[in-house]
Motif scaffolding. Structure first.
Motif, PDB file in Angstrom:
ATOM      1  N   SER A  10      12.260 -18.360 -33.450  1.00  0.00           N
ATOM      2  CA  SER A  10      12.675 -18.675 -32.082  1.00  0.00           C
ATOM      3  C   SER A  10      12.995 -20.170 -31.955  1.00  0.00           C
ATOM      4  N   CYS A  11      12.155 -21.003 -32.546  1.00  0.00           N
ATOM      5  CA  CYS A  11      12.400 -22.452 -32.527  1.00  0.00           C
ATOM      6  C   CYS A  11      13.687 -22.788 -33.284  1.00  0.00           C
ATOM      7  N   ILE A  12      13.902 -22.118 -34.407  1.00  0.00           N
ATOM      8  CA  ILE A  12      15.104 -22.354 -35.210  1.00  0.00           C
ATOM      9  C   ILE A  12      16.347 -21.944 -34.427  1.00  0.00           C
ATOM     10  N   SER A  27      21.120 -23.460 -31.079  1.00  0.00           N
ATOM     11  CA  SER A  27      21.758 -23.436 -29.752  1.00  0.00           C
ATOM     12  C   SER A  27      21.874 -24.842 -29.176  1.00  0.00           C
ATOM     13  N   SER A  28      20.895 -25.674 -29.455  1.00  0.00           N
ATOM     14  CA  SER A  28      20.881 -27.036 -28.914  1.00  0.00           C
ATOM     15  C   SER A  28      21.884 -27.955 -29.600  1.00  0.00           C
ATOM     16  N   LEU A  29      22.333 -27.582 -30.779  1.00  0.00           N
ATOM     17  CA  LEU A  29      23.271 -28.424 -31.522  1.00  0.00           C
ATOM     18  C   LEU A  29      24.652 -28.483 -30.880  1.00  0.00           C
ATOM     19  N   GLY A  30      25.033 -27.420 -30.216  1.00  0.00           N
ATOM     20  CA  GLY A  30      26.397 -27.379 -29.696  1.00  0.00           C
ATOM     21  C   GLY A  30      27.381 -27.396 -30.850  1.00  0.00           C
ATOM     22  N   ASP A  31      28.333 -28.318 -30.809  1.00  0.00           N
ATOM     23  CA  ASP A  31      29.332 -28.400 -31.876  1.00  0.00           C
ATOM     24  C   ASP A  31      28.984 -29.462 -32.925  1.00  0.00           C
ATOM     25  N   LEU A  65       6.745 -31.253 -24.360  1.00  0.00           N
ATOM     26  CA  LEU A  65       8.004 -31.995 -24.319  1.00  0.00           C
ATOM     27  C   LEU A  65       9.153 -31.086 -23.898  1.00  0.00           C
ATOM     28  N   LEU A  66       9.193 -29.899 -24.502  1.00  0.00           N
ATOM     29  CA  LEU A  66      10.305 -28.980 -24.254  1.00  0.00           C
ATOM     30  C   LEU A  66      10.190 -28.267 -22.915  1.00  0.00           C
ATOM     31  N   SER A  67       8.985 -28.150 -22.398  1.00  0.00           N
ATOM     32  CA  SER A  67       8.820 -27.454 -21.116  1.00  0.00           C
ATOM     33  C   SER A  67       9.316 -28.293 -19.950  1.00  0.00           C
ATOM     34  N   SER A  68       9.426 -29.584 -20.170  1.00  0.00           N
ATOM     35  CA  SER A  68       9.830 -30.470 -19.077  1.00  0.00           C
ATOM     36  C   SER A  68      11.338 -30.716 -19.027  1.00  0.00           C
ATOM     37  N   ARG A  69      12.085 -30.092 -19.951  1.00  0.00           N
ATOM     38  CA  ARG A  69      13.532 -30.311 -19.980  1.00  0.00           C
ATOM     39  C   ARG A  69      14.225 -29.171 -20.711  1.00  0.00           C
ATOM     40  N   GLU A  70      15.508 -29.045 -20.484  1.00  0.00           N
ATOM     41  CA  GLU A  70      16.324 -28.075 -21.215  1.00  0.00           C
ATOM     42  C   GLU A  70      16.649 -28.695 -22.571  1.00  0.00           C
ATOM     43  N   PRO A  71      16.291 -28.025 -23.685  1.00  0.00           N
ATOM     44  CA  PRO A  71      16.524 -28.629 -24.998  1.00  0.00           C
ATOM     45  C   PRO A  71      18.006 -28.945 -25.248  1.00  0.00           C
ATOM     46  N   GLY A  72      18.238 -30.121 -25.789  1.00  0.00           N
ATOM     47  CA  GLY A  72      19.572 -30.566 -26.173  1.00  0.00           C
ATOM     48  C   GLY A  72      19.563 -31.043 -27.608  1.00  0.00           C
ATOM     49  N   ARG A  73      20.646 -31.662 -28.035  1.00  0.00           N
ATOM     50  CA  ARG A  73      20.753 -32.141 -29.425  1.00  0.00           C
ATOM     51  C   ARG A  73      19.596 -33.036 -29.826  1.00  0.00           C
ATOM     52  N   ALA A  74      19.171 -33.892 -28.927  1.00  0.00           N
ATOM     53  CA  ALA A  74      18.082 -34.822 -29.242  1.00  0.00           C
ATOM     54  C   ALA A  74      16.758 -34.099 -29.494  1.00  0.00           C
ATOM     55  N   ASP A  75      16.662 -32.840 -29.069  1.00  0.00           N
ATOM     56  CA  ASP A  75      15.427 -32.075 -29.244  1.00  0.00           C
ATOM     57  C   ASP A  75      15.387 -31.280 -30.546  1.00  0.00           C
ATOM     58  N   VAL A  76      16.452 -31.293 -31.304  1.00  0.00           N
ATOM     59  CA  VAL A  76      16.488 -30.527 -32.555  1.00  0.00           C
ATOM     60  C   VAL A  76      15.346 -30.938 -33.491  1.00  0.00           C
TER      61      VAL A  76
END
Length: 195
Positions: free
Chosen positions: A104-106, A111-115, A71-82
């Motif tokens: 590393s996952c944590i 990083s994916s949370l942003g603000d 799942l993560l290899s096909s996209r740049e992780p974002g909030r929805a991937d947390v």
């Protein structure tokens, strides 16, 4: 199974995560098969992390890891991937005892949370991973960051908050301060913190 049997992808999307959570509590093997069926019917983000957790709990950890990483290899992780990153962290520290990959996952989840606010589940997984890797100071820091008062009536959030208190107490005890550890767990102290 009625949700999967209905063949309605919208229903699977809306009810699937809750159905999987309930199924995991009753029969782990059925939960994994149900997760597979729901995913085949509705491959949506709300089913990703519950599917990983169900696969891991059913002894199919390698399949869960492969699924999450694909799942993560096909996209740049974002909030929805947390949630996916949290599920993978739980898999790595719990099943594989690979603390470096769990951390590393944590870190990727943060990083994916942003603000966005940090979910208590992420704090819990971070505290557990640090504690299991014998990094007690970091475990205490993560547990403390959940705060002293829980601001919800959600039983799952309260369970996570209490788990963080337990990790905090274990870490303090490991540092040699049994009295402070007991105080953290004292029923009267805990009760006033959630009321």
């Amino acid at each position: 199974w009625h949700v999967a049997g209905a063949g309605d992808s919208q229903l699977a999307q809306e009810l699937g995560p809750g159905v999987l959570s309930a199924a995991r509590e009753k029969h782990i093997g059925d939960a994994a098969r149900l997760a597979d069926s729901l995913w085949a019917l509705a491959p949506v983000s709300s089913l990703e992390a519950p599917r990983i957790d169900a696969l891991v709990m059913a002894g199919r950890a390698e399949e869960g890891r492969t699924f999450g990483e694909s799942l993560l290899s096909s996209r740049e992780p974002g909030r929805a991937d947390v949630p996916v990153l949290i599920a993978l962290a739980r898999l790595h520290y719990g099943f594989h005892e690979d603390h470096a990959t769990a951390m590393s996952c944590i870190e990727r989840a943060y990083s994916s949370l942003g603000d966005a606010p940090v979910p208590i589940e992420l704090l819990e997984i971070e505290a557990q991973a640090h504690f299991r890797a014998n990094r007690v100071e970091e475990a205490i820091r993560a547990a403390k960051s959940a705060g002293h008062r829980i601001g919800t009536d959600d039983p799952e959030e309260i369970d996570r908050w209490l788990a963080l208190r337990g990790i905090w107490a274990q870490a303090v005890h490991q540092q040699g301060d049994i009295h402070a550890a007991i105080e953290l767990l004292d029923e009267r102290n805990a009760r006033c913190l959630i009321e």
